[in-house]
Structures are given as structure tokens and as C-alpha cells.
Design an enzyme around this catalytic site. Structure first.
Site, short mmCIF file in Angstrom:
data_model
loop_
_atom_site.label_atom_id
_atom_site.label_comp_id
_atom_site.label_asym_id
_atom_site.label_seq_id
_atom_site.Cartn_x
_atom_site.Cartn_y
_atom_site.Cartn_z
N ASP A 13 0.81 -1.22 0.00
CA ASP A 13 0.00 0.00 0.00
C ASP A 13 0.84 1.27 0.00
OD1 ASP A 13 -2.21 -1.70 0.14
OD2 ASP A 13 -2.14 -1.72 2.33
N LYS A 16 1.84 2.06 -5.17
CA LYS A 16 2.36 1.50 -6.43
C LYS A 16 1.42 1.78 -7.59
CE LYS A 16 2.32 -2.51 -4.36
NZ LYS A 16 2.09 -2.15 -2.96
N ALA A 39 -3.97 -7.99 -3.74
CA ALA A 39 -3.51 -6.64 -4.04
C ALA A 39 -4.70 -5.69 -4.15
CB ALA A 39 -2.72 -6.64 -5.35
N GLY A 40 -4.46 -4.44 -3.78
CA GLY A 40 -5.48 -3.40 -3.98
C GLY A 40 -4.74 -2.15 -4.41
N HIS A 41 -4.77 -1.83 -5.68
CA HIS A 41 -4.00 -0.71 -6.22
C HIS A 41 -4.97 0.38 -6.68
CE1 HIS A 41 -0.41 -3.61 -7.17
NE2 HIS A 41 -0.76 -3.59 -5.91
N THR A 42 -4.77 1.57 -6.14
CA THR A 42 -5.74 2.64 -6.38
C THR A 42 -5.16 3.67 -7.33
OG1 THR A 42 -6.19 2.41 -4.03
CG2 THR A 42 -7.27 4.24 -5.15
N GLN A 220 1.97 -6.19 -3.16
CA GLN A 220 2.46 -6.30 -1.78
C GLN A 220 3.75 -5.48 -1.63
OE1 GLN A 220 1.38 -9.67 -3.29
NE2 GLN A 220 -0.51 -8.64 -2.73
N THR A 296 -8.39 -3.65 -0.27
CA THR A 296 -9.03 -4.92 -0.57
C THR A 296 -10.02 -5.33 0.52
OG1 THR A 296 -7.10 -5.63 -1.82
CG2 THR A 296 -8.53 -7.38 -1.03
N ARG A 299 -9.96 -3.00 6.08
CA ARG A 299 -9.47 -2.97 7.47
C ARG A 299 -8.63 -1.72 7.70
NH1 ARG A 299 -6.30 -8.59 7.79
NH2 ARG A 299 -5.77 -7.94 5.69
N ARG A 301 -5.50 0.36 8.54
CA ARG A 301 -4.07 0.02 8.50
C ARG A 301 -3.40 0.55 9.77
NH1 ARG A 301 -3.78 2.43 2.46
NH2 ARG A 301 -4.58 0.63 1.33
N GLY A 423 -0.53 13.89 -2.93
CA GLY A 423 -1.98 13.71 -3.03
C GLY A 423 -2.26 12.48 -3.86
P1 GDP Z 1 -0.75 0.26 -3.58
O1 GDP Z 1 -1.34 -1.01 -3.07
O2 GDP Z 1 0.71 0.36 -3.32
O3 GDP Z 1 -1.10 0.56 -5.01
O4 GDP Z 1 -1.41 1.42 -2.69
P2 GDP Z 1 -2.97 1.55 -2.31
O5 GDP Z 1 -3.72 2.03 -3.50
O6 GDP Z 1 -3.47 0.33 -1.62
O7 GDP Z 1 -2.90 2.65 -1.17
C1 GDP Z 1 -2.37 3.91 -1.38
C2 GDP Z 1 -3.46 4.94 -1.09
O8 GDP Z 1 -2.88 6.23 -0.99
C3 GDP Z 1 -4.49 5.05 -2.19
O9 GDP Z 1 -5.72 5.41 -1.63
C4 GDP Z 1 -3.95 6.16 -3.08
O10 GDP Z 1 -4.97 6.84 -3.80
C5 GDP Z 1 -3.34 7.07 -2.04
N1 GDP Z 1 -2.16 7.82 -2.47
C6 GDP Z 1 -1.15 7.44 -3.31
N2 GDP Z 1 -0.20 8.39 -3.37
C7 GDP Z 1 -0.60 9.38 -2.53
C8 GDP Z 1 -0.02 10.62 -2.13
O11 GDP Z 1 1.07 11.01 -2.53
N3 GDP Z 1 -0.74 11.37 -1.21
C9 GDP Z 1 -1.94 10.97 -0.72
N4 GDP Z 1 -2.56 11.75 0.17
N5 GDP Z 1 -2.51 9.80 -1.10
C10 GDP Z 1 -1.84 9.02 -1.96
P1 IMO Z 2 -0.90 -4.26 -2.22
O1 IMO Z 2 -0.46 -4.84 -3.55
C1 IMO Z 2 -0.96 -4.62 2.11
C2 IMO Z 2 -1.04 -8.68 3.75
C3 IMO Z 2 -2.29 -9.14 4.47
C4 IMO Z 2 -1.69 -10.09 5.48
C5 IMO Z 2 -0.56 -10.75 4.68
C6 IMO Z 2 -0.93 -12.10 4.07
O2 IMO Z 2 -2.18 -3.53 -2.26
O3 IMO Z 2 0.23 -3.49 -1.60
P2 IMO Z 2 -2.43 -12.78 1.99
O4 IMO Z 2 -3.89 -12.56 1.73
O5 IMO Z 2 -1.54 -12.20 0.95
O6 IMO Z 2 -2.09 -14.22 2.28
O7 IMO Z 2 -2.15 -11.99 3.38
O8 IMO Z 2 -0.22 -9.85 3.65
N1 IMO Z 2 -1.25 -8.18 2.37
C7 IMO Z 2 -1.19 -6.89 2.04
N2 IMO Z 2 -1.00 -5.79 2.79
N3 IMO Z 2 -1.08 -4.50 0.78
C8 IMO Z 2 -1.24 -5.61 0.01
O9 IMO Z 2 -1.20 -5.57 -1.34
C9 IMO Z 2 -1.34 -6.86 0.63
N4 IMO Z 2 -1.53 -8.13 0.18
C10 IMO Z 2 -1.45 -8.93 1.26
O10 IMO Z 2 -2.95 -8.05 5.08
O11 IMO Z 2 -1.09 -9.36 6.53
MG MG Z 3 -2.84 -1.66 -1.81
#
Ligand code: GDP
Ligand code: IMO
Ligand code: MG
Length: 434
Positions: A13, A16, A39-42, A220, A296, A299, A301, A423
Site C-alpha cells: 500500500d 504502487k 492486491a489493492g492498487h488505487t 504487496q 481490498t 481494514r 491500517r 496527493g
Molecule cells: P498500492 O497497493 O501500493 O497501489 O497502494 P494503495 O492504493 O493500496 O494505497 C495507497 C493509497 O494512498 C491510495 O488510496 C492512493 O490513492 C493514495 N495515495 C497514493 N499516493 C498518494 C499521495 O502522494 N498522497 C496521498 N494523500 N494519497 C496518496
Molecule cells: P498491495 O499490492 C498490504 C497482507 C495481508 C496479510 C498478509 C498475508 O495492495 O500493496 P495474503 O492474503 O496475501 O495471504 O495476506 O499480507 N497483504 C497486504 N497488505 N497490501 C497488500 O497488497 C497486501 N496483500 C497482502 O494483510 O497481513
Molecule cells: Mg494496496
């Protein structure tokens, strides 16, 4: 050698998705190489927010080809949901047209999700990731390429079902799988996705031969790596640079750039040691201002200061050429900023990340303190980012204390910070001045 790797350097998170979306404007292919729907990529484009679980974050560029690589585990039902959501948003059905599934990727079935749902120890996402990789390692999994062979072999289906039911009952679960449901599931997957299944390693190889640009999108983060992370509180795949090309089906010689994505503080979802974790008003600030809720699972963080100790470990494993520092804006409004630079464990101060979890649990952070900077709302940060772009002033547009923070991170990690995030919006980033 036009392949670029984007990796999370912490516990996931890091942002990426946003970076991959930005880089994808110049990529021909975006390839996911490990993980699955955990994974949860926003990505955020103006008022629109999109979250991807399997789909590579380059999808919004219609010129980008997309690959779900051999190192992935793919849940066809979740993929179908994502594709439906993408259709509602983008009016496009990319599967088989520009979205390809590796024939070698493993299939996550309802059985894997049920088994993972019983996890209480690790705090997994419940998406069946560990059980699917477990079957792959035990050499009893089903790859996309295997589906038609399995369907034509009644004895094999029965064997698979017996094994699954044995595992479910050993785990004390009531659910059971029947030959009919497994057969129906596999038939549906084959009908729905068969046309998108390809030898994707070969496709990417040919693209490289044509001189096309490939972006390898990690999921991850380094500390969730099965071998190098905080085992057993990790995911079940290799999240590192070493697996990026392997999971995509090409060789490492193609890589010319490896980018580590580092959040300006630290977060973690799920269980496991987290020495920098804060249970105070700063922790609340980071969680609230940073909207730190799992993409995803929803929960909350866990949050803490930036921790250099695991980051140096991540650096050593991955050899980042550069770091993208995200969510710097979230630190705005804190009077002073701390960075964890070591741990006190018992009577010793350590600076290398230990494998022994009991040491991590006893670790007391040793921090250095830097001045804070003012808080701005996201609209104002976006203006700052646009000003940096328009004037070419780079980090000079930032408050002095923010610049000091960036320089300190660079010194501590020994690698340049090539851009900072201020942002969630696609445009809310500031590039280092050339
Ligand atoms: P990923 O799993 O690495 O792709 O990251 P996630 O999408 O799970 O979580 C990152 C969160 O931070 C998302 O809600 C993004 O929209 C947000 N985000 C990413 N870069 C920035 C930033 O520079 N500033 C702020 N405030 N939010 C950001
Ligand atoms: P992105 O790509 C943050 C964490 C879970 C748990 C551990 C094992 O969005 O960064 P799993 O379901 O993979 O067997 O869970 O890994 N986890 C993540 N935490 N971002 C993720 O992906 C994650 N994918 C798995 O919360 O602690
Ligand atoms: Mg994520």
C-alpha cells in the site's frame, strides 16, 4: 533493455498503483508478475477513483497491453467482477484483446478461499492466496493451461475433489466440494477466459525484441516477501525484483530501471511485528489524514513513523535505482517528524533488520527528529504540484522542512528520491528537478 520494475518497499500500500498509472502513459505493456486479488492498487483521476486487484494499473491507457503473469494466482470470479466494473467505467472488454492471462498462472478456486477464510493467525486478506500458492508448491494446483486436460480426465477430477475435501475436513470446516461443482467451475472458467489465455512470457519477449517498453508492476511489498519478509506474517509469494522478470516469463537482463515505492511513513495491515507502530495522536493523524484503510479488505491500517531499518533491508534485496516517496502531504500539520533509524533490543542498539520476530517484538525504535511543515488541503497540494511542473522548480516549491525530510531520506537510504507524492491524484506528484 526497456523493462522497468515498480516495487513496494514496505508492507504494501505504498502507492504502487498511482506510480504505475503515471508511468504507463509511456509503456506498451504492463505486467503483474506475482500475487493475486490480495492486491489493492488505487488510481485517482480527478473525481474518479479506481481500485484494481488483478488488473494492471496501466489499464486506463487504451494503448497499453496488459498481462497477468505466470507468477500470479488468479481468482476468475474476482477477475470477472473487476472486468465488469471496468466495463461500467471504460465501456471496454479488454480480455483476449489487450488483456492476456498466462497459461502458467494458477487458478484460485472457491476451495482455496474457503480454506484461507479459516485463517486467524496471519490476518490474511482471505482471498485464497496462501492455499493456491500452497497447491502450486505441492505440485497439485491447476494452471489455466491445465483446465481442459483436467476436464477430460474424470479420474483426475475425483482425485482433486477427494484431496480438497480431506483438507477441508482436516481444517475442521463443514464445506465440501463435489465433482459436479468443480467440473462446472472449470467449464465456466474455460468458457469465460479461455480466449484470453496465452503464452504471455513469449508475448512479452517478442515485444521486447520489437523495442517496446515493459512495466513490471509489483504487488504487496518487500517486508511481505515469503523469504525476506517478517515470516510467517507475510504473503505467499516472492515480491522482489528477483521475481519480477521470472514471474513475467522473461530474463533479468531486460531490466534497466527498478523503482522502490516508499510511503513517507509506515503502514501495515494484518498481524505481525511493527516496531515503528504508533498508538497515539500521531498514529491517528496518519491513519485519518492518510485514509489508511485496506483497499481490498477495508481494514484499518496500522500506522507509524518512517522506518529506515526494514527499508535498508528492502534496498539490499532489490537494489532500487531510485525511490518514489509517496504521501508526503499526509505529514503536513505534524509539529515535528521522526524517522526510525535503529532499534534498541535488550541492551544493544541494532541497525540491521532482524529475522527473529521475537527481537522485532522487543525492539524499541531509536529515532531522529526533524521539523514539521504546514498542512494543506489536497486541492492546494495539487496546485503546488502543478506549480512545480509549470516552473520546473522541482522540490524547491515545497516547504523547507519537507525538503529537509526528503534529503534526510536520501542520505539514510543512499538513493535518490526521484519524485514525491503530495496527493492521490494522478497529477499530484513533484519530480526532482533535472
Ligand atoms: P498500492 O497497493 O501500493 O497501489 O497502494 P494503495 O492504493 O493500496 O494505497 C495507497 C493509497 O494512498 C491510495 O488510496 C492512493 O490513492 C493514495 N495515495 C497514493 N499516493 C498518494 C499521495 O502522494 N498522497 C496521498 N494523500 N494519497 C496518496
Ligand atoms: P498491495 O499490492 C498490504 C497482507 C495481508 C496479510 C498478509 C498475508 O495492495 O500493496 P495474503 O492474503 O496475501 O495471504 O495476506 O499480507 N497483504 C497486504 N497488505 N497490501 C497488500 O497488497 C497486501 N496483500 C497482502 O494483510 O497481513
Ligand atoms: Mg494496496
Amino acid at each position: 533493455m526497456p523493462a522497468t520494475i515498480v516495487l513496494g518497499a514496505q508492507w504494501g500500500d505504498e502507492g504502487k498503483g498511482k506510480l504505475v498509472d503515471q508511468l504507463a502513459s509511456e509503456a506498451d505493456w504492463v505486467v503483474r508478475f506475482q500475487g493475486g486479488s490480495n492486491a489493492g492498487h488505487t488510481i485517482v483521476i480527478g473525481e474518479r477513483k479506481l481500485a484494481f486487484h488483478h488488473l494492471p494499473s496501466g489499464i486506463t491507457y487504451s494503448h497499453c497491453n496488459l498481462v497477468l503473469g505466470a507468477g500470479m494466482v488468479i481468482d476468475p470470479w474476482k477477475l470477472e467482477d473487476e472486468l465488469d466494473r471496468w466495463f461500467e467505467f471504460g465501456g471496454e472488454r479488454p480480455e483476449g484483446e489487450r488483456l492476456f492471462i498466462s497459461e502458467r498462472a494458477h487458478v484460485t478456486l472457491p476451495y482455496h478461499r474457503i480454506l484461507d477464510g479459516a485463517d486467524k493467525e496471519i490476518g490474511t486478506t482471505g482471498r485464497g492466496i496462501g492455499p493456491t500458492y500452497g497447491d502450486a508448491i505441492e505440485r497439485v494446483g491447476i494452471r489455466f493451461v491445465d483446465i481442459s486436460n483436467v476436464l477430460s480426465d474424470g479420474g483426475r477430477i475425483e482425485q482433486i475433489v477427494n484431496r480438497m475435501n480431506g483438507r477441508l475436513s482436516a481444517a475442521g470446516l463443514d464445506s465440501s466440494i463435489t465433482v459436479d461443482t468443480l467440473r462446472a467451475d472449470l467449464e465456466w472458467i474455460s468458457d469465460r477466459f479461455g480466449a484470453a489465455v496465452r503464452p504471455t512470457g513469449l508475448l512479452v519477449h517478442h515485444a521486447l525484441e520489437r523495442g517496446e517498453n515493459i512495466l513490471l508492476e509489483g504487488a504487496q511489498g518487500a517486508l511481505l516477501d515469503i523469504a525476506q519478509g517478517t515470516y510467517p506474517f507475510v504473503t505467499s509469494s516472492v515480491t522482489s525484483r528477483a521475481n519480477a522478470t521470472h514471474g513475467a516469463g522473461i530474463h533479468p537482463g531486460h531490466v534497466e530501471r527498478t523503482i522502490g515505492v516508499v510511503k513517507a511513513y509506515t503502514t501495515r495491515v494484518g498481524h505481525g511485528p511493527f516496531p515503528a507502530e504508533l498508538h497515539d495522536e500521531v498514529g491517528n493523524h496518519l491513519g485519518t489524514v492518510g485514509h489508511e484503510f485496506g483497499t481490498t479488505t477495508g481494514r484499518p491500517r496500522r500506522c507509524g513513523w518512517l522506518d529506515i531499518v526494514p527499508l535498508r533491508h528492502a534496498m539490499r534485496i532489490n537494489g532500487f535505482d531510485e525511490v518514489v516517496l509517496t504521501k508526503l502531504d499526509v505529514l503536513g500539520g505534524l509539529e515535528k517528524l521522526e524517522i526510525v533509524v535503529g532499534y534498541r533490543v535488550d541492551d544493544a542498539e541494532i541497525h540491521e533488520f532482524p529475522a527473529d520476530l521475537s527481537m522485532l517484538e522487543r525492539a524499541e525504535p531509536v529515532t531522529l527528529t526533524l521539523p514539521g511543515f504546514e498542512s494543506l488541503d489536497l486541492g492546494d497540494w495539487l496546485k503546488v504540484a502543478r506549480e512545480a511542473q509549470a516552473t520546473g522548480r522541482g522540490y524547491d516549491v515545497l516547504p523547507e522542512a519537507a525538503q529537509t525530510y526528503i534529503q534526510t531520506v536520501e542520505q539514510l537510504l543512499g538513493v535518490p528520491v526521484s519524485s514525491v507524492g503530495v496527493g492521490p491524484d494522478r497529477e499530484a506528484s513533484i519530480e526532482r528537478r533535472a
